[in-house]
Design an enzyme around this catalytic site. Structure first.
Site, PDB file in Angstrom:
ATOM      1  N   ASP A  15      40.571 -65.761   4.430  1.00 48.73           N
ATOM      2  CA  ASP A  15      40.971 -64.735   5.460  1.00 48.73           C
ATOM      3  C   ASP A  15      40.306 -64.630   6.888  1.00 48.73           C
ATOM      4  O   ASP A  15      40.394 -63.606   7.447  1.00 48.73           O
ATOM      5  CB  ASP A  15      41.406 -63.200   4.874  1.00 48.73           C
ATOM      6  CG  ASP A  15      40.084 -62.740   4.160  1.00 48.73           C
ATOM      7  OD1 ASP A  15      39.138 -63.296   4.324  1.00 48.73           O
ATOM      8  OD2 ASP A  15      40.099 -61.596   4.041  1.00 48.73           O
ATOM      9  N   PRO A  36      25.098 -49.230   8.529  1.00 48.37           N
ATOM     10  CA  PRO A  36      24.805 -49.667   7.005  1.00 48.37           C
ATOM     11  C   PRO A  36      26.045 -50.620   6.940  1.00 48.37           C
ATOM     12  O   PRO A  36      27.165 -50.588   7.099  1.00 48.37           O
ATOM     13  CB  PRO A  36      24.865 -48.259   6.568  1.00 48.37           C
ATOM     14  CG  PRO A  36      25.731 -47.522   7.345  1.00 48.37           C
ATOM     15  CD  PRO A  36      25.542 -47.883   8.514  1.00 48.37           C
ATOM     16  N   SER A  37      25.523 -51.722   5.991  1.00 51.10           N
ATOM     17  CA  SER A  37      26.744 -52.549   5.480  1.00 51.10           C
ATOM     18  C   SER A  37      27.564 -51.870   4.583  1.00 51.10           C
ATOM     19  O   SER A  37      26.983 -51.068   3.847  1.00 51.10           O
ATOM     20  CB  SER A  37      26.095 -53.722   4.914  1.00 51.10           C
ATOM     21  OG  SER A  37      26.960 -54.227   4.404  1.00 51.10           O
ATOM     22  N   GLY A  38      28.882 -52.248   4.462  1.00 56.59           N
ATOM     23  CA  GLY A  38      29.740 -51.726   3.549  1.00 56.59           C
ATOM     24  C   GLY A  38      29.929 -52.482   2.253  1.00 56.59           C
ATOM     25  O   GLY A  38      30.580 -52.310   1.396  1.00 56.59           O
ATOM     26  N   ASP A  50      37.961 -67.202   0.826  1.00 58.75           N
ATOM     27  CA  ASP A  50      39.329 -66.408   0.571  1.00 58.75           C
ATOM     28  C   ASP A  50      40.298 -66.756   1.520  1.00 58.75           C
ATOM     29  O   ASP A  50      41.431 -66.226   1.450  1.00 58.75           O
ATOM     30  CB  ASP A  50      39.297 -65.077  -0.312  1.00 58.75           C
ATOM     31  CG  ASP A  50      38.947 -64.275   0.905  1.00 58.75           C
ATOM     32  OD1 ASP A  50      38.175 -64.356   1.716  1.00 58.75           O
ATOM     33  OD2 ASP A  50      39.164 -63.127   0.585  1.00 58.75           O
ATOM     34  N   SER A 108      35.373 -63.416  -1.547  1.00 52.96           N
ATOM     35  CA  SER A 108      35.372 -63.759  -0.121  1.00 52.96           C
ATOM     36  C   SER A 108      34.334 -64.649   0.263  1.00 52.96           C
ATOM     37  O   SER A 108      34.128 -65.751  -0.225  1.00 52.96           O
ATOM     38  CB  SER A 108      35.428 -62.461   0.937  1.00 52.96           C
ATOM     39  OG  SER A 108      35.653 -63.019   2.154  1.00 52.96           O
TER      40      SER A 108
HETATM   41  C1  16G Z   1      34.690 -56.489   4.705  1.00 51.40           C
HETATM   42  C2  16G Z   1      35.748 -56.528   5.586  1.00 51.40           C
HETATM   43  C3  16G Z   1      35.454 -57.057   6.994  1.00 51.40           C
HETATM   44  C4  16G Z   1      34.213 -56.425   7.615  1.00 51.40           C
HETATM   45  C5  16G Z   1      33.085 -56.733   6.521  1.00 51.40           C
HETATM   46  C6  16G Z   1      31.847 -56.252   7.004  1.00 51.40           C
HETATM   47  C7  16G Z   1      37.880 -56.077   4.801  1.00 51.40           C
HETATM   48  C8  16G Z   1      39.182 -56.656   4.147  1.00 51.40           C
HETATM   49  N1  16G Z   1      37.078 -56.944   5.097  1.00 51.40           N
HETATM   50  O1  16G Z   1      34.322 -57.991   4.417  1.00 51.40           O
HETATM   51  O2  16G Z   1      36.539 -56.530   7.604  1.00 51.40           O
HETATM   52  O3  16G Z   1      34.058 -57.304   8.696  1.00 51.40           O
HETATM   53  O4  16G Z   1      33.325 -56.399   5.328  1.00 51.40           O
HETATM   54  O5  16G Z   1      30.935 -56.090   6.167  1.00 51.40           O
HETATM   55  O6  16G Z   1      37.908 -55.112   5.143  1.00 51.40           O
HETATM   56  P1  16G Z   1      29.614 -55.181   6.051  1.00 51.40           P
HETATM   57  O7  16G Z   1      29.943 -54.008   6.112  1.00 51.40           O
HETATM   58  O8  16G Z   1      28.709 -55.924   5.232  1.00 51.40           O
HETATM   59  O9  16G Z   1      29.095 -55.695   7.359  1.00 51.40           O
HETATM   60 MG    MG Z   2      37.324 -63.427   3.174  1.00 46.62          MG
END
Ligand code: 16G
Ligand code: MG
Length: 855
Positions: free
Chosen positions: A288, A504-506, A286, A67
């Site tokens: 989106d 926390p970031s995902g 990407d 992405s």
């Molecule tokens: C990913 C998620 C997006 C979210 C971002 C948060 C999908 C397809 N994409 O890019 O929706 O805003 O993570 O990132 O679910 P973070 O957890 O690092 O803040």
């Molecule tokens: Mg993207």
């Protein structure tokens, strides 16, 4: 039927898992450095095949992308049959498979999965996969294909280089082919055709909009933009920029939706392209995510993010539903995350049902499915609109009773075709926005004026372990680490329209801090304060502490005291003092006064209550005759010595104290040490001697009551001509609250937004600043005053640093000396960052005239 163990095993050996790396299937699938993902791709190939078998041979999608991340990153995620994100329970399977250390362990994990998920291996498997333009893509796709081949009998299809939303479209179109739910032809041509046909119908008869500039992030969105541009022709003129997918390092670099959203700036590459009044948009790597923006007539940048898109689109759909006569049957609702701007939430919630969910597309998507028409957008520009199947049926069966109803109904039907309902799709969303703008004849500016965004700021904090951060209430509140949320609340309530949350970031190894407030500078400040809090509270290394992270604030009032610049018989010698219990940054009178007052000597103090109530009487500085006094610190166990201290005071000084803080009583004690506190002239030495006696007296009282906690005694006193400032603690082991000074010829603002620096243009020094922490970011401006020393500034502006020699004084040459412990003062929030200590300090003689100034 069982797994072909030998084939899988031989193939798996070709894709060993790197030791020491842990992979996590997170919000956006696996995502990390592309060069480490070979084994993950291979295993995902096998997993995708198993997922398909589990779902009776339905086609599963695999998208290889990272992405908006930097080009060296890559990633992979699975797409379920209706084009939605992989079911959560399988995220766990993905993580388990990816982390099996060896081939045998991987096989074991596979067998276990087949068993627990009750996968019938005799079922067919179908997989469609694609990738973005990253250089690491081809090799990773080859690894994925090895996985698909290893399982045997998989019907796979390579969609090539494509956008994430097109891949989602292909999955759904393939699985619904020939059914009554057919989503469209299962090719990318089918995708372009479906969307552009709907677009053309929707704008037919509308005046063509001015051309739209599209920043393609130098990614795969460029390809899709060019396709649409060909098909749409002059229905909508598209001007692609940043469409270079071959130059190494260009992807997402200083361009793209994430750049615009986080930096809240125009990509530099567009500055020569975009004209005032013109609108543009940015896609991510990407395609989106979508962020719009425009330059106003004066050339200022304005962003129209996912929240603004949601507001625009939702309002349009609500209007169509109403015009179609379906108001009673179709309920439109909005889904947002905590990142949605407070301005948008307020605007939308006054009109529609709004739900807030955790970050990540799957959460929004699922929540949006609960509405008849669910509009979901993340502020970052990812979102779409979902029409429930009942709604689709209503739209196809409804009999309009007027031509106006019929038109609105047709528009709604065409919207269901225009919008990619599988997932957020930058290009489909872009065309949706363009439809609304065309229908409403809105310019960017008119769209923007739907509501006003609250200024906001996003900050990343690198912490030792982000997994200790646990949230509730759709990530708006922290439940762990314990106590942190209360401290954030305490900060937030000091800001007008303040809001802040931490999660926390995902996708990255960081914790994110979001803040908003009525004005930009305060949103920034709040974000950096919360960031500082998060950093300090979770054991951030002081040596690595980012300098922009702020310390806890002193918002419980403030005071300023100053002497006249010229002596006036009628006004007398004494200083004037202005105090307030509001935070200094919210006091307009302070701004007005400081612009109009000129003074040779100013004391200023911001207060964080340690003892004593929030009242004007408790605001420093205090004044008695010609003398002014303030204190940064606290006398430990003060209640135990208060009565004794008071009994030492003559009646006049006892009655002088109007507040109830240790600090003001310490001032009274100081005054009692002066031969005549009413005098109009004081020798510097007399002021200094009284200071030493005050400290000694306090120490002896504290010792008598066996006080154990040290007292922080940074006192500052002046008679309008001399200044004495102490940095003192009654401890041999602890560091005192910090104290710094800076001197020079001019102190001036060199950049907007309160960026000051001290300059030394010649030998003369006109200005001496003494402060508890450096007031500027210029390290060279500041010298630290050492613990258990005092600064003496004479009327001729000589500055001396003098040791306060008593039993708490430790010479650096002392064998016992091993430095002072900073925890105590730091714990009180009274120690400015260590790393700003000037390394030359060690060379200073104990008594040194520093900065000789002309009077
Ligand atoms: C990913 C998620 C997006 C979210 C971002 C948060 C999908 C397809 N994409 O890019 O929706 O805003 O993570 O990132 O679910 P973070 O957890 O690092 O803040
Ligand atoms: Mg993207």
């Amino acid at each position: 039927m069982s797994l072909s163990v030998d084939t899988i095993s031989a193939a798996a050996d070709q894709h060993p898992k790197p030791a020491h790396l842990h992979f996590q299937y997170g919000t956006a699938g696996f995502r990390t450095l592309g060069s480490t993902l070979d084994s993950v791709m291979f295993r995902v190939g096998i997993l995708a095949a198993l997922r398909s078998k589990k779902l009776d041979g339905k086609t599963i999608g695999v998208m290889v992308t990272a992405s908006h991340n930097p080009e060296p990153d890559n990633g992979v995620k699975l797409v379920d049959p209706r084009g939605e994100m992989l079911e959560a329970s399988w995220e766990v399977h993905a993580t388990v498979l990816a982390n099996a250390a060896t081939t045998p362990e991987f096989l074991e994990a596979l067998e276990a999965l087949v068993k627990t998920a009750r996968i019938d291996l005799a079922k067919p498997a179908r997989v469609v996969y694609g990738r973005d333009t990253r250089p690491s893509g081809p090799a990773l796709v080859a690894a994925l294909e090895d996985g698909l081949n290893a399982i045997g009998g998989v019907e796979s299809r390579n969609a090539g280089v494509t956008t994430t939303p097109i891949l989602h479209y292909l999955v759904r179109a393939t699985n619904t082919k020939g059914s009554k739910d057919s989503y469209g032809e299962d090719t990318s041509e089918g995708y372009y055709d479906k969307i552009s046909t709907a677009f053309k119908k929707l704008v037919s008869g509308k005046a063509a909009l001015p051309p739209l500039v599209i920043d393609c992030a130098n990614g795969v969105g460029a390809q899709a933009t060019i396709e649409f541009s060909k098909i749409l022709g002059d229905k909508l003129q598209l001007i692609p920029v940043n469409d270079d997918t071959t130059t190494p390092g260009a992807l997402n670099n200083a361009c793209g939706a994430d750049f615009v959203k986080t930096s809240q700036k125009l990509p530099p590459s567009l500055s020569s392209v975009l004209k005032p009044g013109q609108r543009a948009c940015s896609l991510d790597g990407d395609a989106d995510r979508l962020i719009y923006y425009y330059l106003d007539e004066r050339g200022s940048f304005h962003m129209l993010d996912g929240d603004k898109i949601a507001a625009l689109v939702a309002a349009f759909i609500v209007e169509l539903v109403k015009n179609a006569g379906l108001e009673e049957q179709i309920r439109v609702g909005i889904v947002q995350t905590a990142y949605a701007n407070g301005g948008s939430t307020k605007y939308l919630a006054e009109r529609l049902p709004v739900k807030c969910v955790s970050t990540g597309v799957k959460h929004l998507h699922h929540a949006a499915e609960h509405y008849d028409v669910g509009v979901y957008f993340e502020a970052n520009g990812h979102g779409t609109v979902l029409f429930s199947s009942e709604t689709t049926t209503i739209l196809s069966e409804h009999q309009p009773s007027t031509p106006a109803q019929s038109t609105a109904l047709n528009h709604l039907v065409n919207l269901t075709q225009l919008i990619n309902q599988t997932v957020g799709d930058a290009l489909s969303d872009m065309l949706l926005v363009e439809v609304v703008l065309a229908h409403k004849s809105y310019s960017g500016q008119e769209w923007d004026s739907l509501y006003v965004d609250l200024p906001n700021r996003l900050v990343k904090v690198v912490v030792a372990n982000r997994h200790i951060f646990k949230t509730e209430d759709a990530e708006r509140r922290l439940v762990s680490p314990p106590g942190l949320q209360a401290k954030i609340d305490e900060l937030v309530r000091r800001y007008e329209a303040g809001r802040s949350f931490v999660r926390p970031s995902g996708t990255e190894d960081v914790v994110r801090v979001y803040a908003e407030a009525m004005v930009k500078a305060q949103a920034d400040e709040l974000a950096f304060r919360v960031a500082g809090l998060v950093y300090d509270e979770t054991g951030g290394d002081p040596a690595q502490r980012p300098s922009e992270f702020l310390r806890p604030i002193n918002g419980d009032g403030f005071g300023v005291g100053w002497y006249d610049s010229t002596y006036d018989e009628e006004l007398g010698y004494q200083p004037c003092i202005f105090t307030s219990v509001t935070p200094a940054w919210n006091n307009v009178n302070l701004v007005r006064l400081t612009e109009k007052i000129k003074s040779p000597l100013v004391f200023a103090h911001v207060r964080a209550t340690t003892a004593g109530s929030l009242s004007l009487d408790n605001c420093h500085p205090w004044q008695f005759g010609k003398i002014m006094f303030m204190h940064n610190g606290g006398l430990a166990e003060f209640p135990k010595i208060k009565r004794k201290l008071q009994s030492k005071l003559p009646d006049e000084l006892f009655n002088f104290v109007t507040g109830n803080t240790d600090s003001q009583w310490a001032f009274a004690l100081y005054l009692s040490k002066l031969p005549n506190p009413h005098a109009t002239r004081f020798k510097t030495d007399v002021l200094r001697q009284a200071m030493l006696e005050t400290i000694a007296d306090i120490n002896s009282m504290l010792e008598e009551v066996n006080a154990t906690e040290p007292s922080l005694m940074n006192f500052c006193i002046t008679d309008g001509e001399s200044v004495i400032a102490t940095r003192y603690i009654n401890s041999r082991h602890d560091e005192a609250a910090s104290l710094w000074f800076s001197s020079g010829t001019t102190f001036s603002e060199y950049a907007d937004g309160g960026h000051y620096k001290m300059s030394k243009t010649d030998k003369r020094e006109n200005i001496i600043l003494v402060a508890s922490e450096p007031l500027t970011f210029e390290k060279a401006d500041w010298m630290e005053i050492r613990t258990n020393h005092m600064v003496v500034i004479t009327p001729k502006m000589n500055l001396l640093q003098v040791p306060i020699i008593d039993k708490y004084f430790v010479k650096p040459s002392d064998p016992e000396w091993s430095g002072r412990d900073t925890d105590f003062a730091a714990g009180k929030g009274l120690l400015s960052p260590r790393k700003e200590v000037n390394p030359k300090l060690g060379d200073l003689p104990a008594v040194a005239p520093i900065g000789v100034a002309a009077a």
